[in-house]
Design an enzyme around this catalytic site. Sequence first.
Site, PDB file in Angstrom:
ATOM      1  N   GLY A 275       0.796  -1.257   0.048  1.00 52.79           N
ATOM      2  CA  GLY A 275      -0.156  -0.042   0.050  1.00 52.79           C
ATOM      3  C   GLY A 275       0.784   1.430  -0.006  1.00 52.79           C
ATOM      4  CB  SER A 276       3.040   2.592  -1.622  1.00 56.44           C
ATOM      5  OG  SER A 276       2.748   1.770  -2.651  1.00 56.44           O
ATOM      6  NE  ARG A 277       0.908  11.029  -3.041  1.00 55.60           N
ATOM      7  CZ  ARG A 277       0.647  12.200  -2.068  1.00 55.60           C
ATOM      8  NH1 ARG A 277      -0.182  11.936  -1.100  1.00 55.60           N
ATOM      9  NH2 ARG A 277       0.760  13.266  -2.580  1.00 55.60           N
TER      10      ARG A 277
END
Length: 240
Positions: free
Chosen positions: A203-205
Site C-alpha cells: 500500500g503506497s503512493r
Amino acid sequence: MSGTRPDSAGNPVAHALQLARETLPPMHPAGRPFVAGGVAATLLARRFSKRLGLVGALATVATAAFFREPKRVPPPRDGVALASADGLVSLIEEAVPPAELGLPAEPRMRVSVFLSVFDVHVQRVPANGVIERVAYRPGKFLSADLDKASDDNERNSVLMRTEDGHELVVVQIAGLVARRILCEIREGDKVAAASTYGIIRFGSRVDLYLPPGSTVLVSKGQRTVGGETVIAELPALPKG
C-alpha cells in the site's frame, strides 16, 4: 494457417502450461522469499489442520499476487511521461520536488498515484533516459492518500533526464502499512520507458513531478496502468 504454436499443438498439457504462462504474470524477485515462506508455513499447518492449510494456501496465493510484475508495452510516442505505477490519480497540483534531490525550490506540476493493496506494486520508469540522482529519506508511515504524505512519509526520490533533455522526478512513498521501499536503479544507469525499477510493500503512493510547460493528460480519480498510461505531454525544447 493455425495460430496454435507447433510445440504445443499435439500436447494438451504443454498447451495448457503455455496458456498459463501467457495469462499469469511473473512475480517480482522481491516476493520470492515471502512466497517460499508461505509455502513452507502452509505445508506445516496442513499437518495439523486441513483448514489451516487452506488458509495458508490462500494467503500464499494472495502474497504472490501482490508481487506480480506483468509485462507492459509503452505506447509508441515520443515526448511523453508515462505512469510509474498502477493505481488511482489522487492529486494533481503544483509542489516543490523533494529537497534531497538538490533541485531549485520552485513548484512543478505533480501527479500523485495512490496504490491500494490490490494494485500491482512495482514501479516503472516514465521515459527513456539516464538516472542523475537517487535519494532516500526516512520518515513517517501516514496513509499514502493524504496530502502531507509526500512531505512526511518515508520516501525514495529519483531524478532522471530524458533522451530529449527533460528532468523528471519520480518519488516512491511508503504508506500506512508499507514498511519497505526497494529501488533497483543507481545514478548513471540508462533506463528504458516502462521497465521496472522498484517496488513498495504493501500500500503506497508514487509522485511524478513534471517539467514546466507540460500538458497533463489524466484527471483526478482516473486509474492508471504503469508503463502504459500517458500522464503528460512534455514541452518541446528549443533546437540548437
